[in-house]
Design a protein around this motif. Structure first.
Motif, PDB file in Angstrom:
ATOM      1  N   ALA A  46       0.830  -1.208   0.000  1.00 60.87           N
ATOM      2  CA  ALA A  46       0.000   0.000   0.000  1.00 60.87           C
ATOM      3  C   ALA A  46       0.863   1.256   0.000  1.00 60.87           C
ATOM      4  CB  ALA A  46      -0.923  -0.002   1.207  1.00 60.87           C
ATOM      5  N   MET A  47       1.935   1.244   0.795  1.00 57.81           N
ATOM      6  CA  MET A  47       2.812   2.401   0.856  1.00 57.81           C
ATOM      7  C   MET A  47       3.435   2.668  -0.518  1.00 57.81           C
ATOM      8  SD  MET A  47       6.217   3.141   3.147  1.00 57.81           S
ATOM      9  CE  MET A  47       7.292   1.958   2.413  1.00 57.81           C
ATOM     10  N   ALA A  48       3.918   1.587  -1.145  1.00 59.89           N
ATOM     11  CA  ALA A  48       4.529   1.751  -2.458  1.00 59.89           C
ATOM     12  C   ALA A  48       3.495   2.195  -3.487  1.00 59.89           C
ATOM     13  CB  ALA A  48       5.179   0.442  -2.892  1.00 59.89           C
ATOM     14  N   ALA A  49       2.290   1.630  -3.375  1.00 63.64           N
ATOM     15  CA  ALA A  49       1.237   1.975  -4.330  1.00 63.64           C
ATOM     16  C   ALA A  49       0.809   3.433  -4.167  1.00 63.64           C
ATOM     17  CB  ALA A  49       0.030   1.054  -4.143  1.00 63.64           C
ATOM     18  N   THR A  50       0.881   3.936  -2.954  1.00 61.96           N
ATOM     19  CA  THR A  50       0.530   5.343  -2.725  1.00 61.96           C
ATOM     20  C   THR A  50       1.452   6.255  -3.510  1.00 61.96           C
ATOM     21  OG1 THR A  50      -0.154   4.759  -0.487  1.00 61.96           O
ATOM     22  CG2 THR A  50       0.131   7.089  -0.946  1.00 61.96           C
ATOM     23  N   ARG A  51       2.724   5.855  -3.556  1.00 57.59           N
ATOM     24  CA  ARG A  51       3.692   6.649  -4.313  1.00 57.59           C
ATOM     25  C   ARG A  51       3.587   6.333  -5.796  1.00 57.59           C
ATOM     26  NH1 ARG A  51       5.634  10.430  -5.970  1.00 57.59           N
ATOM     27  NH2 ARG A  51       7.565  11.458  -5.407  1.00 57.59           N
ATOM     28  N   SER A  52       3.020   5.161  -6.097  1.00 57.66           N
ATOM     29  CA  SER A  52       2.903   4.606  -7.444  1.00 57.66           C
ATOM     30  C   SER A  52       4.255   4.562  -8.123  1.00 57.66           C
ATOM     31  CB  SER A  52       1.839   5.337  -8.248  1.00 57.66           C
ATOM     32  OG  SER A  52       2.367   6.293  -9.095  1.00 57.66           O
ATOM     33  N   GLY A  53       4.327   4.728  -9.418  1.00 56.53           N
ATOM     34  CA  GLY A  53       5.573   4.381 -10.089  1.00 56.53           C
ATOM     35  C   GLY A  53       6.577   5.499 -10.222  1.00 56.53           C
ATOM     36  N   ALA A  54       6.365   6.575  -9.514  1.00 58.49           N
ATOM     37  CA  ALA A  54       7.207   7.737  -9.754  1.00 58.49           C
ATOM     38  C   ALA A  54       8.607   7.645  -9.153  1.00 58.49           C
ATOM     39  CB  ALA A  54       6.517   8.994  -9.231  1.00 58.49           C
ATOM     40  N   THR A  55       8.809   6.709  -8.234  1.00 54.16           N
ATOM     41  CA  THR A  55      10.131   6.614  -7.623  1.00 54.16           C
ATOM     42  C   THR A  55      10.694   5.212  -7.767  1.00 54.16           C
ATOM     43  OG1 THR A  55       9.094   6.077  -5.511  1.00 54.16           O
ATOM     44  CG2 THR A  55       9.714   8.371  -5.869  1.00 54.16           C
ATOM     45  N   ILE A  56      12.002   5.119  -7.658  1.00 50.06           N
ATOM     46  CA  ILE A  56      12.653   3.819  -7.728  1.00 50.06           C
ATOM     47  C   ILE A  56      12.289   2.981  -6.516  1.00 50.06           C
ATOM     48  CG2 ILE A  56      14.892   2.665  -7.586  1.00 50.06           C
ATOM     49  CD1 ILE A  56      16.024   4.618  -9.496  1.00 50.06           C
ATOM     50  N   TRP A  57      12.280   3.612  -5.336  1.00 51.27           N
ATOM     51  CA  TRP A  57      12.042   2.838  -4.121  1.00 51.27           C
ATOM     52  C   TRP A  57      10.681   2.172  -4.139  1.00 51.27           C
ATOM     53  CZ3 TRP A  57       7.925   3.615  -1.040  1.00 51.27           C
ATOM     54  CH2 TRP A  57       7.350   4.896  -0.975  1.00 51.27           C
ATOM     55  N   SER A  58       9.668   2.888  -4.655  1.00 51.76           N
ATOM     56  CA  SER A  58       8.329   2.310  -4.636  1.00 51.76           C
ATOM     57  C   SER A  58       8.234   1.115  -5.582  1.00 51.76           C
ATOM     58  CB  SER A  58       7.269   3.355  -4.983  1.00 51.76           C
ATOM     59  OG  SER A  58       7.486   3.885  -6.277  1.00 51.76           O
ATOM     60  N   ARG A  59       8.895   1.228  -6.736  1.00 48.60           N
ATOM     61  CA  ARG A  59       8.827   0.111  -7.675  1.00 48.60           C
ATOM     62  C   ARG A  59       9.655  -1.068  -7.207  1.00 48.60           C
ATOM     63  NH1 ARG A  59      10.594   3.604 -11.274  1.00 48.60           N
ATOM     64  NH2 ARG A  59      11.652   2.005 -12.495  1.00 48.60           N
ATOM     65  N   ALA A  60      10.788  -0.767  -6.573  1.00 49.84           N
ATOM     66  CA  ALA A  60      11.626  -1.836  -6.039  1.00 49.84           C
ATOM     67  C   ALA A  60      10.885  -2.571  -4.929  1.00 49.84           C
ATOM     68  CB  ALA A  60      12.943  -1.275  -5.516  1.00 49.84           C
ATOM     69  N   LEU A  61      10.177  -1.825  -4.110  1.00 48.59           N
ATOM     70  CA  LEU A  61       9.423  -2.427  -3.007  1.00 48.59           C
ATOM     71  C   LEU A  61       8.330  -3.330  -3.545  1.00 48.59           C
ATOM     72  CD1 LEU A  61       9.254  -2.484   0.049  1.00 48.59           C
ATOM     73  CD2 LEU A  61       7.767  -0.500  -0.020  1.00 48.59           C
ATOM     74  N   ILE A  62       7.642  -2.879  -4.587  1.00 45.28           N
ATOM     75  CA  ILE A  62       6.583  -3.692  -5.193  1.00 45.28           C
ATOM     76  C   ILE A  62       7.160  -4.979  -5.740  1.00 45.28           C
ATOM     77  CG2 ILE A  62       4.982  -3.883  -7.116  1.00 45.28           C
ATOM     78  CD1 ILE A  62       3.645  -1.990  -5.611  1.00 45.28           C
ATOM     79  N   SER A  63       8.241  -4.891  -6.497  1.00 45.24           N
ATOM     80  CA  SER A  63       8.773  -6.111  -7.091  1.00 45.24           C
ATOM     81  C   SER A  63       9.378  -7.009  -6.021  1.00 45.24           C
ATOM     82  CB  SER A  63       9.789  -5.805  -8.189  1.00 45.24           C
ATOM     83  OG  SER A  63      10.818  -5.011  -7.686  1.00 45.24           O
ATOM     84  N   ARG A  64       9.836  -6.414  -4.924  1.00 45.22           N
ATOM     85  CA  ARG A  64      10.366  -7.218  -3.840  1.00 45.22           C
ATOM     86  C   ARG A  64       9.253  -8.016  -3.174  1.00 45.22           C
ATOM     87  NH1 ARG A  64      12.865  -4.040   1.181  1.00 45.22           N
ATOM     88  NH2 ARG A  64      14.500  -3.373  -0.242  1.00 45.22           N
ATOM     89  N   HIS A  77       1.646  -5.165 -11.415  1.00 41.79           N
ATOM     90  CA  HIS A  77       1.829  -5.025 -12.868  1.00 41.79           C
ATOM     91  C   HIS A  77       1.457  -3.640 -13.357  1.00 41.79           C
ATOM     92  CE1 HIS A  77       3.252  -8.692 -14.569  1.00 41.79           C
ATOM     93  NE2 HIS A  77       2.408  -9.411 -13.880  1.00 41.79           N
ATOM     94  N   ARG A  78       0.273  -3.179 -12.871  1.00 40.57           N
ATOM     95  CA  ARG A  78      -0.201  -1.876 -13.304  1.00 40.57           C
ATOM     96  C   ARG A  78       0.784  -0.778 -12.958  1.00 40.57           C
ATOM     97  NH1 ARG A  78      -5.157  -1.081 -10.470  1.00 40.57           N
ATOM     98  NH2 ARG A  78      -5.544  -3.284 -10.500  1.00 40.57           N
ATOM     99  N   ILE A  79       1.294  -0.840 -11.721  1.00 48.24           N
ATOM    100  CA  ILE A  79       2.203   0.209 -11.271  1.00 48.24           C
ATOM    101  C   ILE A  79       3.509   0.159 -12.042  1.00 48.24           C
ATOM    102  CG2 ILE A  79       3.591   1.023  -9.347  1.00 48.24           C
ATOM    103  CD1 ILE A  79       1.323   0.116  -7.522  1.00 48.24           C
ATOM    104  N   LEU A  80       4.061  -1.055 -12.201  1.00 44.98           N
ATOM    105  CA  LEU A  80       5.338  -1.192 -12.890  1.00 44.98           C
ATOM    106  C   LEU A  80       5.223  -0.790 -14.348  1.00 44.98           C
ATOM    107  CD1 LEU A  80       6.505  -4.537 -11.311  1.00 44.98           C
ATOM    108  CD2 LEU A  80       7.546  -2.318 -10.986  1.00 44.98           C
ATOM    109  N   LYS A  81       4.071  -1.150 -14.956  1.00 42.27           N
ATOM    110  CA  LYS A  81       3.895  -0.825 -16.374  1.00 42.27           C
ATOM    111  C   LYS A  81       3.814   0.681 -16.555  1.00 42.27           C
ATOM    112  CE  LYS A  81       0.768  -1.974 -20.071  1.00 42.27           C
ATOM    113  NZ  LYS A  81      -0.593  -2.396 -20.309  1.00 42.27           N
TER     114      LYS A  81
END
Lengths: 161, 92
Positions: A46-64, A77-81
């Motif tokens: 949820a925290m990463a999704a709040t930031r969505s794809g605009a930062t590296i940390w949020s996308r790294a957290l999602i894929s982690r 998928h949606r966020i990373l895409k």
């Protein structure tokens, strides 16, 4: 309403979604540890999704977190895409930071910081790392604030009932 | 910003004073410890980095503890209990 409150509001909304998603995908009943992991996982996503794809940390957290659950895949998928195109133009210039005597301490701690910020190991530019770090900290604080509030409310109502 | 980047890559490899001052200013607003401890601008970069790392670690640890606590608190919550209702109304 200031930005920080908006972040928390957004986080709460996303957290409800991820909690429901996880809740419907796991085998009930859960023991405390399983429940804790589910809560932690849903909170991080949820925290990463709040930031969505605009930062590296949020996308790294999602894929982690992806490897721990399959149900949140569509969200991930949606966020990373969405972010893939945005990131294509980002500059990650390699700057060589030589180890000159006293700079060793700074270099070591920079490496440590990189390991603490999700995706930090992918960032070579110091400006970029600092920006990501500051951003990440703000969202971490929001996450902590919200979870603290929920935990407090829950224990209060428990005492009253 | 682009000036700083090109300046950095062409000069000798070091963190510029600009960056340190920038980072310290921003972090001061966020990190309670540094702001109270010193008033000078000459906080060392390594100190700032160390405080930042500690802060991130503490925040992560707290999230973990809160997850544990929420798991225990929610353990015996059933659908119709007042706790569930309160949480629902708080979060919705």
């Amino acid at each position: 309403m200031n930005t920080y409150n908006m972040v928390k509001q957004e986080f709460i909304k996303k957290w409800i979604t991820t909690l429901h998603m996880l809740d419907s995908s796991v085998e009930h009943p859960l023991n405390v540890t399983e429940r804790k992991n589910a809560i932690r996982l849903s909170s991080d996503i949820a925290m990463a999704a709040t930031r969505s794809g605009a930062t590296i940390w949020s996308r790294a957290l999602i894929s982690r977190t992806r490897k721990y659950t399959t149900t949140c895949k569509p969200v991930a998928h949606r966020i990373l895409k969405k972010a893939r195109n945005r990131m294509k133009n980002r500059c990650t210039t390699i700057t060589r930071n030589g180890i000159f005597g006293a700079k060793m301490r700074v270099r070591k701690r920079t490496e440590l910081l990189k390991s603490l910020v999700p995706g930090g190991e992918l960032i070579y530019d110091k400006d970029y790392l600092i920006r990501e770090t500051l951003d990440y900290i703000v969202y971490l604080q929001a996450q902590v604030d919200v979870m603290r509030t929920v935990a407090a409310i829950d224990s209060v109502t428990r005492d009253l009932s | 910003m682009s000036n700083r980047r090109s300046r950095q890559s062409s000069s000798a490899p070091r963190i510029s004073d600009d960056q340190i001052i920038d980072l310290v200013t921003k972090l001061r607003e966020i990190l309670p410890e540094i702001g109270q401890r010193r008033r000078s601008d000459k906080v060392s970069a390594s100190k700032v980095l160390q405080e930042t790392c500690n802060y991130i670690r503490n925040l992560n640890r707290e999230v973990d503890n809160l997850s544990e606590r929420l798991a225990q608190l929610l353990e015996s919550v059933d659908e119709d209990s007042p706790q569930a209702a309160v949480i629902r109304s708080l979060l919705m």
